[in-house]
Design a protein around this motif. Structure first.
Motif, PDB file in Angstrom:
ATOM      1  N   GLU A 271      32.480  40.637  39.038  1.00 57.88           N
ATOM      2  CA  GLU A 271      33.902  40.952  39.201  1.00 57.88           C
ATOM      3  C   GLU A 271      34.158  42.437  38.994  1.00 57.88           C
ATOM      4  N   ARG A 272      33.515  43.027  37.980  1.00 54.75           N
ATOM      5  CA  ARG A 272      33.691  44.452  37.714  1.00 54.75           C
ATOM      6  C   ARG A 272      33.116  45.288  38.853  1.00 54.75           C
TER       7      ARG A 272
ATOM      8  N   ASP B 207      36.191  50.725  29.240  1.00 55.90           N
ATOM      9  CA  ASP B 207      37.643  50.913  29.230  1.00 55.90           C
ATOM     10  C   ASP B 207      38.151  51.649  30.457  1.00 55.90           C
ATOM     11  N   LEU B 208      37.242  52.172  31.285  1.00 57.94           N
ATOM     12  CA  LEU B 208      37.662  52.932  32.459  1.00 57.94           C
ATOM     13  C   LEU B 208      38.269  52.012  33.518  1.00 57.94           C
ATOM     14  N   LYS B 209      39.310  52.493  34.164  1.00 56.82           N
ATOM     15  CA  LYS B 209      39.841  51.778  35.315  1.00 56.82           C
ATOM     16  C   LYS B 209      38.814  51.844  36.450  1.00 56.82           C
ATOM     17  N   PRO B 210      38.827  50.854  37.351  1.00 55.99           N
ATOM     18  CA  PRO B 210      37.834  50.846  38.428  1.00 55.99           C
ATOM     19  C   PRO B 210      37.743  52.149  39.207  1.00 55.99           C
ATOM     20  N   ALA B 211      38.885  52.774  39.489  1.00 54.93           N
ATOM     21  CA  ALA B 211      38.864  54.024  40.249  1.00 54.93           C
ATOM     22  C   ALA B 211      38.151  55.130  39.478  1.00 54.93           C
TER      23      ALA B 211
ATOM     24  N   PHE C  92      25.512  52.874  29.136  1.00 51.53           N
ATOM     25  CA  PHE C  92      26.500  53.527  29.994  1.00 51.53           C
ATOM     26  C   PHE C  92      27.647  52.575  30.293  1.00 51.53           C
ATOM     27  N   VAL C  93      27.345  51.349  30.657  1.00 54.09           N
ATOM     28  CA  VAL C  93      28.387  50.376  30.994  1.00 54.09           C
ATOM     29  C   VAL C  93      29.258  50.084  29.778  1.00 54.09           C
ATOM     30  N   ALA C  94      28.618  49.933  28.604  1.00 49.80           N
ATOM     31  CA  ALA C  94      29.379  49.644  27.385  1.00 49.80           C
ATOM     32  C   ALA C  94      30.302  50.798  27.019  1.00 49.80           C
ATOM     33  N   ASN C  95      29.821  52.025  27.204  1.00 49.17           N
ATOM     34  CA  ASN C  95      30.620  53.196  26.841  1.00 49.17           C
ATOM     35  C   ASN C  95      31.766  53.460  27.812  1.00 49.17           C
TER      36      ASN C  95
END
Length: 427
Positions: free
Chosen positions: A206-207, A178-182, A172-175
């Motif tokens: 950090e993420r 590219d998403l912005k934090p929001a 899930f994290v790998a896929n």
């Protein structure tokens, strides 16, 4: 018409554009929704989750999908724009099935789901057909040799574990890297508490800090409280000091103090100073780490500072000029240089020559109403904040004020402005 089933793998669909029949873009595919049929067979694919403009996720039934392949998705254009809410019997493939552990029925051990294929049958309905899995550990010596082997198996060849079992979140994290934090925060809000904690645990500090800052306060508290205490402190250090202070202010005082004790002293000191202010004051809203330079610094140096990727656009719009020390609280505050001024002067021009002397700083005790009025009056993105001694203690940005003035649940607010004809959830 060919009777050969159409097969697509879900991981290859993620992020694809979804279009209406006229070729207008509706949004982007973010997940697939399936419905378990128990002993009757493989799960029924009932729809997709599409992120439409405004970063809202909506449900599009498979009955309204006219074409789907690994390059694009086309639907009828009849879409209900209510925010997607998962129903009890539904499962999200990406959020809840990827990384799930299964037991192979041939006795060769465990495996982890990395992708799922779905087929369209003659009835035009879609069903989960295949699992792309990576073998896990087993008591069998032969299986241990195959530990990193990947294979495609039929759905029926795997025994599904209980939904309450621990589940990894690597895929899930790998896929979604590219998403912005929001946008990542939006995806987290749609998950069960269990899955939300699993995904949060997988993120780098950090993420996770960036994502936490985009979540409602209740979700922030739940996730932070579920982390190991030392990791929670590490994540707080990665957050902007004003966001960290807001979050700690929502925790019991004993828990907040324990976390502050575990943080690095310098970061904890910034947060402690912010916690001393009432939340409705400039001091309670400000960040203590704006861009601060001495008057002798040049335009070139200032431009280098505001290029930093971690700076928000609002903070990067102004440079605050002060006498040493350069960390807040600074020496005597001298004024502000706006980024547009930097673009109008040669690189070696001293900043002291460009100071806007007409912009008065705010007192750290100024009420939020005064802060908002000043920002609006002068069309500014940020304002300097000083203490009684005239020392710069931070800066308030327009996004800080908006966060405070909007309702507490604004991040979960469902705007209903239609962009397509409305339809029902059932196809």
């Amino acid at each position: 018409m060919s009777t050969t089933p159409t097969r697509v793998f879900v991981a290859r669909l993620l992020g694809l554009d979804v279009f209406d029949p006229l070729g207008d873009r509706l949004g982007r595919l973010r997940d697939v929704v399936v419905l378990s049929r128990g002993s009757q067979g493989a799960p029924h694919v009932v729809g997709i989750v599409v992120e439409v403009p405004g970063k809202k996720r909506v449900f599009v039934p498979m009955t309204r999908i006219t074409s789907i392949d690994q390059t694009q998705v086309i639907c009828t254009g009849l879409v209900n724009l209510r925010r997607f809410e998962q129903r009890g019997a539904e499962t999200l493939v990406v959020a809840e099935m990827f990384d799930r552990r299964v037991t192979l029925r041939d006795g060769s051990g465990d495996a982890t789901i990395e992708d799922i294929a779905m087929d369209q049958h003659r009835s035009r309905d879609w069903f989960v057909s295949k699992l792309f899995v990576r073998r896990g550990h087993s008591l069998s010596p032969l299986s241990r040799l195959r530990r990193n082997e990947t294979l495609i198996i039929d759905w029926a060849d795997a025994q599904q574990g209980a939904r309450t079992e621990p589940q990894a979140a690597t895929q899930f994290v790998a896929n979604h890297e590219d998403l912005k934090p929001a946008d990542f925060a939006e995806a987290l809000q749609e998950m069960s508490d269990k899955r939300r904690f699993e995904v949060a645990s997988e993120l780098q500090d950090e993420r996770l800090a960036d994502v936490l800052q985009e979540l409602p306060e209740d979700d922030q508290v739940e996730i932070l409280s579920a982390l190991d205490i030392q990791r929670a402190a590490d994540v707080l250090e990665e957050m902007d000091p004003d966001d960290a202070a807001d979050l700690l202010g929502e925790l019991p005082s004993a828990q907040a103090e324990e976390l502050l004790q575990l943080m690095e002293p310098e970061g904890a000191e910034d947060v402690r100073r912010l916690l001393e202010y009432d939340e409705d004051t400039a001091g309670g809203l400000m960040t203590p780490v704006p861009v601060i330079l001495p008057p002798e610094a040049t335009v070139a140096e200032a431009l280098a500072h505001v290029r930093r990727e971690e700076l928000s656009p609002a903070l990067a719009s102004s440079i605050f000029i002060a006498r040493p020390p350069m960390e807040t609280p600074t020496g005597r505050f001298l004024g502000v240089v706006h980024i547009q001024q930097l673009l109008r002067f040669p690189p070696f021009e001293p900043l002291g020559n460009l100071v806007d002397k007409n912009l008065e700083p705010l007192s750290d005790q100024a009420h939020i109403s005064e802060v908002a009025r000043t920002l609006a009056t002068y069309n500014l993105n940020s304002l300097p904040v000083v203490n009684d001694a005239g020392r710069l203690v931070g800066a308030v940005t327009v996004d800080d004020v908006l966060d405070h003035l909007l309702p507490d649940d604004w991040r979960a607010h469902d705007g209903e402005a239609p962009i397509r004809r409305l339809g029902g959830r059932i196809g």
